[in-house]
Write an enzyme that holds these catalytic residues in place. Structure first.
Site, mmCIF file in Angstrom:
data_model
loop_
_atom_site.group_PDB
_atom_site.id
_atom_site.type_symbol
_atom_site.label_atom_id
_atom_site.label_comp_id
_atom_site.label_asym_id
_atom_site.label_seq_id
_atom_site.Cartn_x
_atom_site.Cartn_y
_atom_site.Cartn_z
ATOM 1 C CG ASP A 38 -0.248 -0.332 2.536
ATOM 2 O OD1 ASP A 38 0.759 -1.063 2.531
ATOM 3 O OD2 ASP A 38 -0.707 0.156 3.576
ATOM 4 C CD GLU A 52 7.767 2.489 5.708
ATOM 5 O OE1 GLU A 52 6.701 1.866 5.736
ATOM 6 O OE2 GLU A 52 7.831 3.729 5.581
#
Length: 782
Positions: A454, A649
């Site tokens: 996503d 991340e």
């Protein structure tokens, strides 16, 4: 008085030991008569020359430095921290990075001279390490420390790996019990007015329910609310509790408290980090791989137990264990995760063997239930192709996003209805407005979140209708794992939760049939790549996705298909910093009306790298796996060196920067002084990736040798089309990064890194060659 260490110790010991033993115990440090801070160095010579001015003028390391012995510095923790920030942190972010414009040199006193003799600490890397060490020393109550120079100029590969093993995993570990509730209940994604900590308990878990009710009574300051879930958890029920979100209970074990009384303890697990402060689905699998490298077997075993608990009580491995994720799963990895743990469990005697087999049987019972009731059941199973899709149930607007996340979608409908966006959201969620178009939009949006990707234009507005190559590769691996485990470990007879007996032949037949369907619907011979299949339009998609290589991880492609992908398609995804999620052509043009998505070009993610390394190794392309691992680890290492130890991340792997401005930002970059957690699967990718490198490659990585320089010979073999693609991709990524709305900072090899500048000399021809690997079975075409 000359300084000496009162005992032998490891200069690279974890902070907990380093700052509480040896020379850093208070009784030894406090015996030193003189502490000379960096600020106090500015005293006058007899001839009136200011020593501080002389030091600043002396930029190069010179003969006055004693290189004969390992240096140890005498440091006043608070004063040195204040000085280094005042002098070096010019952008005020409490970090020392290559973006700071300070002199990049700080004078400190040596321990042997009790602070009298001075030494310059130079360069971004050493200064940022000093800042980190000061913060760690402060954690352990040290006001003054003796600091080994070896901790400041440590090889960055060793330092990062050590920090992951001894600090980051601990920072990411959580438990759901009386001791851990305060931390785990915190939910940065909760945008409701109700922020009371709340825990939901599944049906039948009366003992756990009473435990938490007791905790709420005994610890009123927590304001803990304990609620039971109904037997049937419907999408409508899940929506009804979105205004009072909470954590979902996980597995607990019986234990003894400090009074010796029996109690329950939460089974620990690792969270991704940042705003992701709960146990996630596919994140946990990749974290597990890193944890196992670092020997944390019991922690990883507990994470498998928590997944089995979720399947048993919530019906699936959840997107994450929050109430608003109850209708949504994530990519399934449980069988491989359990087998990785099982292979490391001690089985010295017959009792241990049986205990381990019983543990594995529970994990596989859960996996079979998940396979049959989630992935091979409506609505996720497409009956015509018999392939599976990310197709979660759920109603209304996903509540875990930022408040304005869907405004651009809702706005046209709100204008048409003559109400505000906020009012339209309320009416739609309450079903006072029926909008089939929005229903379908949010179906696909939830599907994208279930996929883990996503968001991306690959799945945009169609995810629930796609039989993806990644999901079906994973399910093929489930089928093969279950078949082989039943045959080899359970004597070809295995009983599930419902008493049904399974044998290997049935599962092997399922795997065979899925492989045939993958070949039929997902393989594109002309393009030498696997693609997703649109089950409604009955057509193959055209988006080039790096998850095509998951077929190699799962073993569901032929050797010929693997060879074709390496020869004809790998170059589409391989860039300087690793593998990019998708191609620029597939993503399409980016504009203000069509912003970039974080799972598209030019971004690279840890799970894609790990899956590809393993996949290429499966088919004999160990040189490719090693090369890709080096590229990715270089990206992480360079950012770690130049940006105060950051482990984010994700990365823009084309221009090598973590400073990205994309829909959800970048988790793992918001810290002061010292990184505490890194990011879960990024930590894991580093520890796993190191196992793919030769010693030669690891040495080059330690000096941040540019991958394209290191693999120059391989690049020279690339076809002209691939070279042009790389040049075009870099130009496109740079244009996007520097278009005025996104910071253009990228990491470059520089002498200010403090670890030897540009690394290996380019004139050393041997270093430009791809080394021969003992594991190599097949020479790759690139």
């Amino acid at each position: 008085m000359s300084f000496h260490h009162p005992e032998e110790y490891d200069v690279h010991a974890p902070a907990e030991k380093y700052y509480s033993s040896g020379s850093n115990t208070g009784k030894y440090v406090n015996r030193i008569r003189t502490f000379t801070s960096a600020k106090a160095n500015a005293v006058q010579h007899k001839d009136g020359v200011n020593q501080e001015q002389e030091r600043i003028a002396r930029r190069r390391r010179a003969s006055h430095d004693d290189k004969a012995k390992a240096r140890k510095f005498l440091i006043d923790v608070e004063e040195t921290q204040r000085t280094i920030l005042e002098q070096e942190d010019t952008d005020g972010d409490f970090q020392i990075t290559i973006n700071d414009l300070g002199p990049k040199t700080l004078t400190v006193g040596t321990a042997d001279s009790e602070g009298y003799r001075k030494y310059d600490i130079r360069g971004t890397y050493m200064l940022s390490n000093l800042l980190q060490e000061l913060a760690l020393a402060h954690d352990y109550g040290r006001k003054h420390i003796v600091l080994d120079e070896a901790r400041l100029n440590e090889n960055p590969v060793d330092r990062l790996s050590r920090m992951i093993k001894y600090h980051f995993w601990d920072g990411l570990t959580r438990r759901i019990d009386a001791e851990g509730l305060e931390i785990i209940c915190a939910d940065p994604k909760n945008r409701t007015a109700d922020h009371n900590p709340r825990i939901y308990i599944p049906v039948g878990e009366d003992e756990i329910y009473e435990y938490y009710k007791n905790v709420a009574e005994q610890r009123p300051h927590l304001r803990l609310e304990v609620e039971r879930l109904p037997k049937d958890i419907t999408p409508e029920y899940v929506q009804s509790i979105n205004d009072r979100p909470g954590i979902l209970a996980l597995a607990m074990r019986k234990s003894k408290d400090f009074k010796g009384q029996e109690t329950l303890t939460g089974v620990p697990f690792v969270v991704p980090g940042g705003r992701f402060n709960e146990m996630y689905g596919w994140d946990s699998y990749f974290e597990a791989l890193g944890l196992l490298v670092d020997g944390k077997i019991e922690l990883t075993k507990g994470m498998v137990d928590n997944f089995a608990y979720e399947i048993k009580h919530y019906g699936k491995i959840l997107n994450a264990n929050r109430s608003y994720y109850l209708t949504r799963s994530q990519p399934p990895f449980l069988t491989d995760m359990a087998l990785n743990v099982y292979s490391r469990l001690k089985d010295g005697n017959e009792a241990a063997v049986e205990k381990n087999k019983k543990w594995l049987s529970e994990a596989f019972r859960a996996a079979i239930k998940e396979y049959e009731t989630v992935w091979m059941a409506s609505p996720r199973l497409d009956k015509k192709t018999a392939l599976s899709r990310y197709y979660p149930t759920g109603v209304g607007i996903p509540p875990e996003t930022e408040a304005s996340h869907f405004d651009h979608i809702i706005e046209p409908y709100a204008k048409r209805a003559g109400v505000s966006i906020e009012e339209y959201n309320k009416l739609y969620n309450e079903k006072k407005i029926i909008n089939p178009e929005l229903d379908e939009y949010f179906l696909h949006d939830r599907g994208v979140r279930e996929s883990g990707h996503d968001t991306t234009y690959r799945l945009d507005r169609k995810c629930a209708y796609l039989a993806t190559i990644d999901l079906n590769s994973l399910l093929y691996k489930y089928e093969v794992d279950i078949a082989e485990t039943i045959k080899e470990i359970f004597d070809d007879k295995f009983e599930d939760y419902n008493g049904k007996i399974h044998n290997s032949a049935t599962w092997l037949e399922r795997a065979k049939m899925r492989k045939e369907r993958i070949d039929r619907y997902l393989w594109n011979e002309e393009k030498s790549l696997f693609y997703d299949y649109h089950t409604v339009n009955e057509s193959q998609e055209t988006y080039d996705t790096v998850t095509a290589f998951w077929a190699m991880w799962a073993g569901c492609c032929s050797q010929e298909q693997a060879d074709a992908m390496v020869k004809n398609s790998l170059h589409k995804f391989e860039v300087i910093g690793g593998l990019v999620s998708g191609t620029e052509e597939s993503r399409g043009q980016i504009s203000l009306d069509r912003p970039n998505r974080q799972w598209d070009f030019p971004f690279g993610w840890a799970p894609h790298q790990i899956m590809a390394w393993h996949g290429f190794s499966n088919y004999g392309y160990n040189d490719v796996a090693s090369r890709l691992a080096y590229r990715w680890l270089y990206t992480i290492t360079k950012a770690f060196v130049d940006f105060n130890g950051v482990v984010p991340e994700k990365f823009d792997v084309v221009t090598l920067t973590h400073k990205v401005e994309v829909e959800y930002g970048n988790v793992g970059v918001d810290f002061k002084f010292v990184p505490r957690e890194g990011f879960g699967w990024m930590n894991a990718s580093y520890q796993v990736g190191l196992s793919y490198l030769t010693q030669h490659m690891r040495r080059a990585l330690g000096t941040c040798t540019d991958p394209d320089l290191f693999f120059a010979k391989a690049l020279a073999k690339l076809p002209k089309e691939a070279v042009l693609r790389r040049k075009s991709s870099v130009a496109a990524a740079l244009a996007y990064t520097r278009n005025g709305s996104i910071p253009g900072a990228t990491t470059h090899i520089s002498a200010t890194s403090g670890i030897g500048g540009a690394g290996y000399p380019v004139e050393d021809e041997e270093l430009l060659h791809i080394p021969d690997y003992p594991r190599t079975v097949k020479e790759s075409p690139v």
